[in-house]
Design an enzyme around this catalytic site. Structure first.
Site, PDB file in Angstrom:
ATOM      1  N   CYS A 190       0.866  -1.456   0.349  1.00 24.14           N
ATOM      2  CA  CYS A 190       0.107   0.062   0.110  1.00 24.14           C
ATOM      3  C   CYS A 190       0.794   0.952  -0.166  1.00 24.14           C
ATOM      4  O   CYS A 190       1.470   1.640   0.444  1.00 24.14           O
ATOM      5  CB  CYS A 190      -0.739   0.426   1.125  1.00 24.14           C
ATOM      6  SG  CYS A 190      -0.522   1.273   2.121  1.00 24.14           S
TER       7      CYS A 190
ATOM      8  N   CYS B  99       1.204   3.432   3.137  1.00 27.95           N
ATOM      9  CA  CYS B  99       2.002   2.442   3.799  1.00 27.95           C
ATOM     10  C   CYS B  99       3.410   3.121   4.056  1.00 27.95           C
ATOM     11  O   CYS B  99       4.410   3.568   4.733  1.00 27.95           O
ATOM     12  CB  CYS B  99       1.723   1.018   4.730  1.00 27.95           C
ATOM     13  SG  CYS B  99      -0.457   0.954   4.154  1.00 27.95           S
TER      14      CYS B  99
END
Ligand SMILES: Cc1cc2nc3c(=O)[nH]c(=O)nc-3n(C[C@H](O)[C@H](O)[C@H](O)COP(=O)(O)OP(=O)(O)OC[C@H]3O[C@@H](n4cnc5c(N)ncnc54)[C@H](O)[C@@H]3O)c2cc1C
Ligand SMILES: *[C@@H]1O[C@H](CO)[C@@H](O)[C@H](O)[C@H]1NC(C)=O
Ligand SMILES: *[C@@H]1O[C@H](CO)[C@@H](O)[C@H](O)[C@H]1NC(C)=O
Ligand SMILES: *[C@@H]1O[C@H](CO)[C@@H](O)[C@H](O)[C@H]1NC(C)=O
Length: 818
Positions: free
Chosen positions: A79, A82
């Site tokens: 992600c 992230c």
């Protein structure tokens, strides 16, 4: 020679560029080897990041019933948000490292399949998610989700304080009270608390500094921090506080002083309070006067200036690195050999050493860069390090003499401190001297640490940091700053660790006292390094000009010691060889003679030392021997005297060295550089066979000599007398005599004109003749004695015969005269 080395160096860098794939593969391989949980390594965080890596195995023990509150990030490594958030989270971890006993950080990679049960168990649906787990959370706790968390360190820090303040009972036991204090509490403070210093931070209600500093010092004993709001008017007037924030030290009896800091900000308060006298990290012994503690160790404490670099530390580091750490690798090959070459090359270029040390580094570099094989033996390198060739003015002092890197205990500081110092000095020298490759020193350090640094977890951490950001270094200055800031990261991680010396606490270096200009604050009041000031500070701190030479051994002393050591070693070798020879002789005299050929002797004759016993044989070669000696002389004058190791070394070692001594044999072409293994083995075994046949050879020689030497009138006289009796019995004596002569002879004498050999031969033959004559003389005496005895006995018989005859004659007339 300088040109040779220069070429060798460029060849080296060329070779590195040729094999980037190889290096990358080794790096990947190393990651596998470094004992980290594979799931953790694959995620966005590593064990170097001061974030607890959650796995199905540890999630219960970390989150449930913990004495500290836990902030946990649930993320997926694929992600983008992230990935973008992870550096921030790592910075946060470093920033609130001291808060760990009260609140700790954790992370779990939900993209890793092994962790999916953990993530679904906590009801995670999106990434990144942050959850707060109270101290002593129950096993069924799902944690408290934090919605819309800030995307900067300061905001995250404040968020954590906010949540902590609303923490329900039970309160994390390590966490000090965070609410503002009152005059009443302060007046009774020393009655209930046994601390020396009480720090009062006066601030506005919305300021977090007081609470941050309180948490920053929670691991320190003998100091307590409380925040006082500007609305606490009695205290503000009592202490005459005019500035918010400001910090005052309050003592029993109502005494107080203002804490002097450069900037009224969290980092400066923290720095100052942690260094107050009597303030120690919990669980650490208080700092003591170091002299007392080290008095009982073998070498006494050397007083030093803590804000200086000492050459003694750098030389000790070189000694330890090259003679101890490398020695653990009997064979250095492949990637490790490349690392060693890089390290040596950088040392040669940038180490600001004394002339003797520089000469040694240069000779080591030359030798190493000439090693074109894939491996070397440490023993061969050791000879260079110890300057076995006794090149003038070349030495690396033996032993360690720590000064600035002294530890208050034998297991603290020393070598790792020296390694850091050495590489800081090298990056700074590269900048000051004007290196061309900005990453040269850092790459050398990285690969040295990877291949050799004995502390393997340290190597893993360093590799993590290097992989993360070393490739961003693009100027020599940024290399200096990169190493400095990574070192500070390590200091941050290790602060309070077992390896921390209480007398030398790990701080973010340099301290504000050491370099006030290096420290500043951002607009929001957070600490910021003033890189424009840090760089000149580092450049001057680690510059060659400011390195102190205290406690160094004199160059002449170093050289004398080296010479002594060398002589001791020579004596030991000679004694050993002598012993071996004696043993071999004893063996030979018991063995039946083996046949040997005169042609074998010429292969052996140029070997040094113990091969001297074959000397007499050279007489047979006459003029040829002179040619051989000249060839050898030419060879030894080459600039690589260390390429001729002793005969005693094993075959494997010879192969590993560029030019083993066998090349020096006169059977070889002078330009030949590569050892032909087959012929080496042949020669080796021939030599062995000849040693075994030593006695028979002497016997044969005497016989051959008799035939060959007959036309030479000089020897004719002696030789003739050899024919016949006694020679066989005298052989061992004659061989012994030759050995004694050989022992006293120097190798150089061997290379003198053939005429010399003739003289020696004449001398030897003379002795042989004398012995032969003696033996013949004995026989003559024998014969004469026989003859004399024979004559004497005959005379005796004759006398007796005459005596009896006369008596008979005398008696007969008497009888006949009646
Ligand atoms: C590559 C490497 C990795 C390591 N990794 C670990 C590890 O993972 N775990 C572990 O327990 N130990 C590790 N160590 C050892 C640890 O870093 C220290 O070297 C050791 O604990 C000794 O600490 P010290 O107090 O002598 O100070 P050191 O950290 O060794 O510093 C030596 C000197 O350098 C100066 N200095 C300090 N900080 C800086 C800076 N930022 N920039 C420039 N100069 C500075 C100071 O004068 C200090 O006295 C590592 C060492 C090295 C060389
Ligand atoms: C939690 O820890 C406390 C003491 O630290 C202990 O008494 C208690 O039994 C623990 N509870 C669980 C569920 O492990
Ligand atoms: C430490 O050694 C010095 C001399 O080496 C001595 O004078 C001193 O008294 C010693 N101190 C202690 C505490 O033993
Ligand atoms: C230590 O070195 C610093 C920097 O050179 C110097 O200012 C200081 O006076 C020295 N301290 C002592 C005790 O010599």
């Amino acid at each position: 020679m300088a040109r040779r080395c220069g070429r060798a160096t460029s060849w080296l860098t060329g070779q590195i560029k040729i094999h980037p794939g190889k290096i990358a593969t080794s790096a990947v391989w190393l990651c596998f080897c470094l004992l980290f949980p594979p799931a953790a390594e694959a995620g966005l965080y590593s064990s170097s990041d001061q974030v607890i890596l959650l796995t199905p195995d540890n999630v219960q023990s970390v989150l449930i019933n913990s004495t500290a509150a836990i902030v946990a990030e649930f993320y997926a490594s694929w992600c983008g948000h992230c990935v973008a958030f992870s550096p921030l989270y790592k910075s946060l971890a470093r920033d609130i490292k001291e808060w760990k006993p009260a609140v700790d950080l954790a992370a779990v990679d939900c993209a890793a399949e092994v962790n999916s049960k953990v993530c679904t168990g906590f009801g995670i649906t999106g990434y990144p998610t942050i959850k707060f787990f109270h101290a002593y959370s129950k096993a069924d706790s799902k944690g408290q989700a934090v919605k819309g968390f800030p995307r900067e360190v300061r905001g995250l820090r404040h968020m954590i304080i906010d949540i902590l303040e609303t923490h329900a009972e039970p309160w994390p036991p390590a966490c000090p009270p965070l609410e503002p204090t009152s005059q009443a509490e302060i007046e009774s403070f020393f009655e209930t608390n046994n601390v020396e210093h009480l720090a009062l931070i006066f601030e506005e209600a919305k300021s977090y500094i007081g609470r941050e500093v309180t948490l920053d010092l929670l691991q320190f004993e003998n100091v307590a921090v409380r925040r006082v709001l500007g609305t606490e008017e009695d205290l503000v007037t009592k202490l005459q506080v005019t500035e918010f924030p400001s910090c005052y030290l309050y003592y029993p009896g109502g005494n107080f002083t203002r804490l002097k800091v450069k900037i009224e900000a969290r980092a400066f308060y923290t720095y100052a309070l942690q260094r107050l006298p009597g303030v120690v990290r919990s669980g650490k012994p208080p700092p003591v006067i170091v002299e007392v503690q080290t008095n009982n160790t073998e070498d006494s404490w050397r007083p030093f200036n803590m804000s200086r670099v000492y050459m003694a530390d750098l030389e000790s580091t070189l000694h330890y690195s090259l003679r101890v750490e490398l020695a653990a690798h009997t064979i250095i090959r492949g990637e490790a050999l490349v690392s060693l070459k890089k390290y040596t090359s950088v040392l040669t270029k940038y180490f600001p050493g004394r002339p003797v040390v520089m000469n040694l580094l240069r000779s080591m570099n030359c030798w190493l860069q000439n090693q074109t094989g894939d491996e070397i033996l440490y023993e061969a390198l050791k000879k260079i390090l110890d300057n076995s060739a006794l090149s003038p003015n070349t030495a690396l002092p033996e032993g360690v003499r720590w000064v600035g890197c002294q530890g208050s205990q034998p297991h603290l500081r020393r070598y790792p401190c020296g390694v850091w110092t050495l590489f800081h000095v090298l990056t700074v020298q590269a900048k000051n001297v004007g290196g061309t490759d900005p990453q040269e020193v850092l790459r050398a350090m990285r690969s040295y640490v990877r291949s050799f640094f004995g502390c393997r977890p340290c190597a893993g951490h360093f590799e993590n940091m290097a992989r993360e950001s070393m490739n961003e270094v693009n100027t020599l200055s940024s290399a200096v700053l990169w190493l400095w800031s990574r070192h500070n990261r390590v200091n941050n991680r290790l602060a309070g660790d077992l390896s921390e010396d209480p007398n030398f606490p790990k701080i973010q270096w340099p301290s504000p006292e050491m370099c006030p200009a290096c420290h500043t604050v951002k607009n929001n009041g957070d600490h910021r390094w003033h890189n424009e000031q840090v760089l000149p500070f580092l450049l001057s701190y680690f510059s060659s000009g400011s390195i102190l030479t205290d406690y160094l051994e004199d160059e002449s002393q170093v050289l004398a010691k080296q010479r002594e050591k060398h002589e001791r070693q020579q004596q030991a070798i000679e004694a050993q060889q002598h012993g071996e020879r004696k043993a071999r002789e004893a063996l030979d005299s018991m063995r039946p003679p083996l046949p040997s050929h005169a042609t074998e002797q010429e292969e052996e004759e140029e070997d040094e030392g113990e091969e001297e016993e074959a000397m007499v044989d050279e007489e047979e070669e006459g003029g040829e021997g002179v040619v051989a000696a000249d060839e050898i002389g030419g060879k030894t004058s080459e600039p690589t005297p260390w390429a001729k190791p002793e005969m005693e070394v094993g075959r494997g070692r010879r192969r590993a060295q560029g030019r083993p001594s066998i090349v020096g044999m006169r059977m070889r072409e002078p330009q030949e550089d590569i050892v032909d293994l087959d012929s080496f083995v042949n020669q080796h075994y021939k030599a062995k066979a000849m040693q075994l046949a030593a006695s028979s050879r002497v016997k044969q020689r005497t016989l051959q000599r008799k035939e060959e030497q007959e036309p030479v009138p000089v020897f004719g006289l002696g030789m003739e007398l050899d024919a016949g009796l006694g020679m066989v019995g005298l052989q061992p004596m004659e061989e012994d005599f030759e050995l004694d002569v050989g022992l006293q002879r120097k190798r150089l004498q061997k290379r003198e004109l053939a005429g010399r050999y003739f003289n020696e031969e004449a001398e030897l033959s003379h002795r042989g003749r004398w012995m032969s004559m003696l033996s013949i003389g004995f026989s003559n005496v024998d014969i004469s004695l026989c003859v004399i005895l024979y004559l004497m006995s005959s005379m005796c018989l004759l006398a007796m015969f005459l005596f009896f005859k006369n008596r008979h004659k005398l008696r007969r007339p008497k009888v006949a005269l009646p």
